[in-house]
Design a protein around this motif. Sequence first.
Motif, short mmCIF file in Angstrom:
data_model
loop_
_atom_site.label_atom_id
_atom_site.label_comp_id
_atom_site.label_asym_id
_atom_site.label_seq_id
_atom_site.Cartn_x
_atom_site.Cartn_y
_atom_site.Cartn_z
N GLY A 11 0.92 -1.29 -0.10
CA GLY A 11 0.01 0.04 0.06
C GLY A 11 0.76 1.21 0.06
N GLU A 12 1.97 1.23 0.91
CA GLU A 12 2.79 2.53 0.83
C GLU A 12 3.57 2.71 -0.35
OE1 GLU A 12 6.11 2.52 3.28
OE2 GLU A 12 6.19 4.41 2.65
N ALA A 13 4.10 1.37 -0.83
CA ALA A 13 4.80 1.60 -2.17
C ALA A 13 4.13 2.06 -3.29
CB ALA A 13 5.48 0.13 -2.41
N LEU A 14 2.69 1.65 -3.22
CA LEU A 14 1.95 2.30 -4.44
C LEU A 14 1.65 3.57 -4.21
CD1 LEU A 14 -0.48 -0.78 -4.45
CD2 LEU A 14 0.97 -0.17 -6.41
N ASN A 15 1.42 4.18 -3.22
CA ASN A 15 1.16 5.63 -2.99
C ASN A 15 2.55 6.30 -3.16
OD1 ASN A 15 -0.25 7.73 -2.49
ND2 ASN A 15 -0.42 7.57 -0.35
N ALA A 41 6.79 -3.32 -12.54
CA ALA A 41 7.50 -2.89 -11.41
C ALA A 41 7.58 -4.14 -10.39
CB ALA A 41 6.78 -1.75 -10.55
N ARG A 42 8.95 -4.01 -9.80
CA ARG A 42 9.13 -5.03 -8.82
C ARG A 42 8.34 -4.58 -7.24
NH1 ARG A 42 14.01 -8.30 -7.14
NH2 ARG A 42 15.18 -7.59 -8.96
N LEU A 43 7.46 -5.24 -6.90
CA LEU A 43 6.66 -4.77 -5.66
C LEU A 43 6.70 -5.96 -4.65
CD1 LEU A 43 3.64 -3.41 -7.95
CD2 LEU A 43 5.22 -1.88 -6.25
#
Length: 312
Positions: free
Chosen positions: A186-190, A272-274
């Motif tokens: 969630g944080e990475a997406l935002n 992307a790498r997530l």
Amino acid sequence: MNRRKSFSEFELIDWIRRTAPAPGRHPLGIGDDCAILKAAASGRTVITTDMLLEGVHFEGGTPPYRIGWKAAARSLSDVAAMGCPASALTLCIVFHQGQAEPRFAREILRGLRGLCRRFDVPLVGGDVSSWRGPLALNVTALGNVTSRPPLLRSTARPGDRILVSGRLGGSILGHHLRFLPRLDLGEALNRRFHVHAMIDVSDGLAADLHHILAESRGGARLDARAVPISGAARQLARTTGRHPLDHALFDGEDYELLFTARPSHARRILSARLPAPVTDIGIVVDTPGMTLVQPDGREEALPARGYVHRLQ
Ligand code: ADP
Ligand code: MG
């Protein structure tokens, strides 16, 4: 103070206090009338609260470690769905009378702390009591608003791709007691991408997508072949006689992230790498209603059915 507290409940608070990890960046954790929290640099905080009730969210006989884990994980999943890092949580427990024996109570705390440690989120307070009713817990979770605004349900736009993390369905076979909230994702997406709207899948894919669409005033077309079906959904389908896709669409308690983004951004997210796998499952349209596109191209209405708690 509640005079009816049994000796063991005072002992429990004492134990919680003595064994509490340091409250991290916060000036004061457990032990006083209030905790004192360090505010986010932005000056804004997200806050969410959830109840976890015996007979509703877990069955009697569930290991207490898993009950504590789930109570924290559910609230942290809501923080994840805002695209914010979690900063603190509180825990209230109401035991069934006589249930608060030390081992049972401490196991609940161990479960909650086991999860909190993973994400470095301190437990900063709570309350303990008992009554004649069943075991009930409440977790309030806080998160920091960073330089990126929190992701809402109301901001999906026609033409957006619909994306979901992980695999869905069959959570009742065990995932609902063991899952890791998608805080990192969630944080990475935002932080790294332009996501338009986001929600966590608690009521079920169809029901939670409907929540986004209702708030954003749109509709959706989902590709039946694209919906990521979990192994548990396939396993459950063998006993229920329903199609695995049915379980993936309607079961709930997946605690995955469901979000929308413009096609160019969706492509970037997908390559992307997530921290978790992400799948493109459909498109937001401007006419209300949800449809499911079958492999042969046929379109079926998709009901917003899912888990709805009926108040009695
Ligand atoms: P008060 O009556 O002032 O609310 P309590 O005896 O309920 O005080 O709690 C004492 C301290 O222990 C408080 O800091 C409270 O936040 C903390 N506490 C009580 N129950 C819990 C719990 N279940 N988890 C974490 N902290 C708790
Ligand atoms: Mg209290």
